[in-house]
Design a protein around this motif. Structure first.
Motif, PDB file in Angstrom:
ATOM      1  N   UNK A   1      -0.803   8.186   8.910  1.00  0.00           N
ATOM      2  CA  UNK A   1      -1.842   7.411   8.212  1.00  0.00           C
ATOM      3  C   UNK A   1      -1.956   6.018   8.806  1.00  0.00           C
ATOM      4  N   UNK A   2      -0.778   5.409   9.092  1.00  0.00           N
ATOM      5  CA  UNK A   2      -0.781   4.047   9.641  1.00  0.00           C
ATOM      6  C   UNK A   2      -1.411   4.034  11.036  1.00  0.00           C
ATOM      7  N   UNK A   3      -1.121   5.051  11.839  1.00  0.00           N
ATOM      8  CA  UNK A   3      -1.671   5.078  13.191  1.00  0.00           C
ATOM      9  C   UNK A   3      -3.202   5.114  13.153  1.00  0.00           C
ATOM     10  N   UNK A   4      -3.754   5.896  12.230  1.00  0.00           N
ATOM     11  CA  UNK A   4      -5.211   5.936  12.103  1.00  0.00           C
ATOM     12  C   UNK A   4      -5.765   4.574  11.692  1.00  0.00           C
ATOM     13  N   UNK A   5      -5.056   3.902  10.757  1.00  0.00           N
ATOM     14  CA  UNK A   5      -5.510   2.583  10.311  1.00  0.00           C
ATOM     15  C   UNK A   5      -5.437   1.569  11.442  1.00  0.00           C
ATOM     16  N   UNK A   6      -4.355   1.636  12.246  1.00  0.00           N
ATOM     17  CA  UNK A   6      -4.189   0.693  13.357  1.00  0.00           C
ATOM     18  C   UNK A   6      -5.258   0.935  14.417  1.00  0.00           C
TER      19      UNK A   6
ATOM     20  N   UNK B   1       9.719   2.196  -5.557  1.00  0.00           N
ATOM     21  CA  UNK B   1      10.258   2.375  -4.206  1.00  0.00           C
ATOM     22  C   UNK B   1       9.121   2.336  -3.195  1.00  0.00           C
ATOM     23  N   UNK B   2       9.499   2.443  -1.949  1.00  0.00           N
ATOM     24  CA  UNK B   2       8.517   2.403  -0.872  1.00  0.00           C
ATOM     25  C   UNK B   2       8.591   3.716  -0.097  1.00  0.00           C
ATOM     26  N   UNK B   3       7.432   4.295   0.161  1.00  0.00           N
ATOM     27  CA  UNK B   3       7.424   5.537   0.916  1.00  0.00           C
ATOM     28  C   UNK B   3       7.999   5.283   2.302  1.00  0.00           C
ATOM     29  N   UNK B   4       8.854   6.160   2.810  1.00  0.00           N
ATOM     30  CA  UNK B   4       9.470   5.919   4.130  1.00  0.00           C
ATOM     31  C   UNK B   4       8.415   5.893   5.232  1.00  0.00           C
ATOM     32  N   UNK B   5       8.713   5.135   6.274  1.00  0.00           N
ATOM     33  CA  UNK B   5       7.774   4.967   7.379  1.00  0.00           C
ATOM     34  C   UNK B   5       7.388   6.305   8.001  1.00  0.00           C
TER      35      UNK B   5
ATOM     36  N   UNK C   1       0.810  -1.215   0.000  1.00  0.00           N
ATOM     37  CA  UNK C   1       0.000   0.000   0.000  1.00  0.00           C
ATOM     38  C   UNK C   1       0.847   1.271   0.000  1.00  0.00           C
ATOM     39  N   UNK C   2       2.118   1.125   0.289  1.00  0.00           N
ATOM     40  CA  UNK C   2       2.993   2.300   0.393  1.00  0.00           C
ATOM     41  C   UNK C   2       4.035   2.338  -0.724  1.00  0.00           C
ATOM     42  N   UNK C   3       3.817   1.509  -1.736  1.00  0.00           N
ATOM     43  CA  UNK C   3       4.765   1.475  -2.847  1.00  0.00           C
ATOM     44  C   UNK C   3       4.556   2.668  -3.772  1.00  0.00           C
TER      45      UNK C   3
END
Length: 641
Positions: A498-503, A488-492, A221-223
């Motif tokens: 965005x990830x925190x909201x998903x988690x 490439x992959x977007x850096x963490x 999802x972050x590619x």
């Protein structure tokens, strides 16, 4: 349609192919041919299916779908191993049925054959006779003789009799069809109790480890897809048109040489009075008709302005008499020759002498005469200019296209030579992806062949020009890669929020589910109705706004004991608990729909019977696949090259 259809896709594909693919060979003519194994795809008993037959069947299928789908047609959908295998399966089924027809000595009578042919539109004349010459002509246009078509039709009718007998023997018990309809109509009174995900969000504590785990688990999802920055040049009609001009002298010369194109022909509107005298009439009758015509002519010449009035009273041509003798604007060849000659010799308002034809004696006059006129150059100059410019552009484009193609290939390190030579503009584009974007439509930079050339190794690694790609009629494009960014992959750190909201949502839904499962168990034990919303009747036909996942579980739930409870994770909302309080059939049943459903079920059962019968025939005929369709397609393409 019913669940049966969804779970028997192989059956439905086979039946569809039987409908789409017609008979391709005649038993006893092409079916029992001696065939070279290199050309044989499959064998059905003594019959063979050749590579040419498979290719012909595929072409016919593609042509049919092209006509059916129009602009939505995509040939790639049908040019696949699966599509070719489907066609081969249908050809094998057709051969197996043909073998059984011969083995069973099934025949079609001459009378039945004649009746079938007579139903072909346009072959029976108004007097009820069969037009055999037209029949032969229609067949000749298809490369067939009546004997060939009769044999083919006789065979196809025999096969239809066989398949009809098998399908006609199948039946769906009324109890089964009624039960299926009852299940689709069945209504269940449902109450909902939702444990919303938002209620559990405050309980969630997100750690860095949880964020990192989500990032690693859902990396796709972050590619960031690979991208290219390019420069490109386009040769099209617009680019050529800028370098083409048409002079006034050229326009004038074309106008002078093509006067007939700009000339409006003379038109004549004619009226006549007919005194009838058949060509086979006696001399006395003809003399009497002539005497009457001469009297009418004298009357007309005395008062020419009353021509229409006299025609209504005296003319024996019923069609034109009611119109005052008007024959409308005439064209060459529309009138009998004597009338035509006389009509074109008259001036407007002039009355002719008596004109004799096979119909009798005519008196003619021209009621309206428009002389031939030539449009002035000023009226047609723009159209001539456009036409001459298009002619020059077509010729110039052909010359430029050859120069364009050769230059981008021979001087492949830069697009400047071709741009300078043909006065083209070099344009830059960023963030070009390898795969076309459907939303962009058919623009040059979104063409699949062009993108394939841009992302080819030679273009990416060596920064060389792509070949000239035709992306539309009279549109060539060539490009050169300036920069390339691999996937490439977007850096963490960039996607942390965005990830925190998903988690949070993911963990809150888990908590809602855990609480819901516990609540569901308690409700099953107590039967408490507190917290539930108002009841509503739902069915497979009418969800009443119920979530589709929940509806599926509600309609599958065991309702032998009521109330019954169902718990469902509802994505985006939380955990839903549903209480089923009542099960019933609707007060009024749709009899027409139920009858249609019974017919659908009966049709599916009949088709299943036919499918099983054909499978048995294939085993009986010892079907052998000599060459898989993928191999056959490859060898066919090699042969074509």
């Amino acid at each position: 349609m019913f669940e049966f259809i969804r779970t028997h896709r192989r059956l439905m594909q086979f039946l569809l192919m039987l409908i789409i693919v017609p008979s391709f060979a005649l038993v006893g003519i092409s079916g029992y041919q001696n065939s070279n194994d290199a050309n044989t795809i499959a064998k059905v008993g003594a019959l063979v299916i050749t590579q040419q037959e498979l290719e012909q069947a595929q072409r016919q299928q593609i042509d049919r779908y092209r006509q059916m789908l129009g602009e939505q047609f995509d040939q790639k959908m049908f040019d696949t191993p699966e599509a070719r295998q489907g066609i081969l399966d249908s050809l094998i089924a057709e051969r197996a049925l043909g073998v059984e027809v011969v083995r069973s000595h099934l025949t079609v009578s001459d009378l039945a054959l004649q009746q079938e042919i007579a139903q072909i539109p346009g072959l029976v004349t108004a007097d009820g006779k069969f037009d055999f010459e037209r029949y032969k002509g229609l067949l000749a246009a298809q490369g067939m003789t009546p004997e060939m078509y009769d044999a083919r039709l006789r065979r196809d009718m025999a096969m239809q009799q066989l398949s009809g007998a098998i399908q006609g023997s199948a039946f769906a018990p009324r109890a089964v069809t009624t039960r299926l309809s009852d299940l689709r109509d069945q209504e269940r009174e449902v109450q909902e109790l939702m444990l919303p995900v938002a209620q559990f969000v405050p309980q969630v504590k997100v750690t860095d480890e949880m964020v990192k785990a989500f990032y690693e688990k859902n990396g796709k999802f972050f590619e960031i897809p690979e991208q290219a920055k390019i420069e490109y040049v386009i040769l099209d009609s617009a680019a050529v048109g800028d370098q083409v001009s048409v002079s006034d002298a050229e326009v004038s010369a074309y106008y002078a040489a093509n006067q007939q194109r700009f000339t409006a022909a003379e038109t004549r509107r004619v009226s006549h009075i007919l005194i009838a005298a058949n060509k086979d009439a006696s001399a006395a009758d003809k003399a009497a008709a002539k005497a009457k015509a001469e009297a009418v002519l004298a009357e007309v010449r005395k008062t020419p302005a009353d021509f229409a009035k006299i025609a209504k009273a005296q003319s024996q041509d019923p069609a034109s008499a009611e119109l005052g003798g008007d024959l409308d604007v005439i064209e060459k060849g529309a009138l009998p020759k004597p009338m035509e000659v006389a009509a074109y010799a008259l001036k407007q308002g002039q009355i002719s002498d008596l004109v004799v034809s096979d119909f009798g004696f005519h008196i003619l006059t021209v009621t309206e005469l428009k002389a031939a006129t030539v449009k002035p150059l000023s009226d047609v100059k723009l159209a001539i200019t456009d036409e001459l410019k298009n002619q020059k552009m077509a010729k110039k484009y052909s010359e430029f296209a050859e120069i364009f193609t050769n230059t981008v290939y021979e001087q492949a390190d830069s697009l400047k030579p071709v741009a300078d030579k043909l006065k083209l503009k070099i344009t830059t584009a960023d963030n070009l992806a390898r795969v076309p974007v459907p939303a962009l439509g058919a623009v040059p930079l979104n063409n699949a062949r062009f993108l394939q050339a841009v992302f080819a190794d030679d273009a990416l690694k060596n920064k060389r020009n792509t070949e000239a790609i035709e992306v539309a009629p009279k549109t060539l494009i060539a490009a050169r890669v300036l920069e390339f960014k691999p996937a490439s992959k977007r850096p963490l750190a960039e996607v942390d929020a965005t990830i925190r909201q998903a988690v949070i949502q993911e963990e809150a839904l888990k908590l809602a589910s855990q609480a819901g499962i516990a609540k569901l168990a308690a409700l099953k034990a107590s039967g408490d109705t507190a917290g539930f919303g108002a009841g509503k009747l739902v069915s497979r036909r009418n969800a009443q706004g119920t979530n589709s996942l929940a509806l599926t579980q509600l309609m599958k739930a065991d309702v032998s004991k009521l109330p019954a409870y169902v718990g469902v994770d509802v994505p985006g909302r939380g955990y839903g608990i549903y209480r089923i309080g009542k099960v019933q059939q609707p007060a009024q049943l749709d009899a027409a729909r139920r009858k249609a459903e019974q017919e659908q079920i009966a049709t599916v059962v009949a088709q299943q019977e036919m499918y099983g019968y054909v499978e048995a025939l294939k085993q009986k005929a010892k079907v052998k696949i000599v060459k898989p369709v993928a191999v056959a397609a490859a060898s066919g393409e090699a042969g074509a090259r």
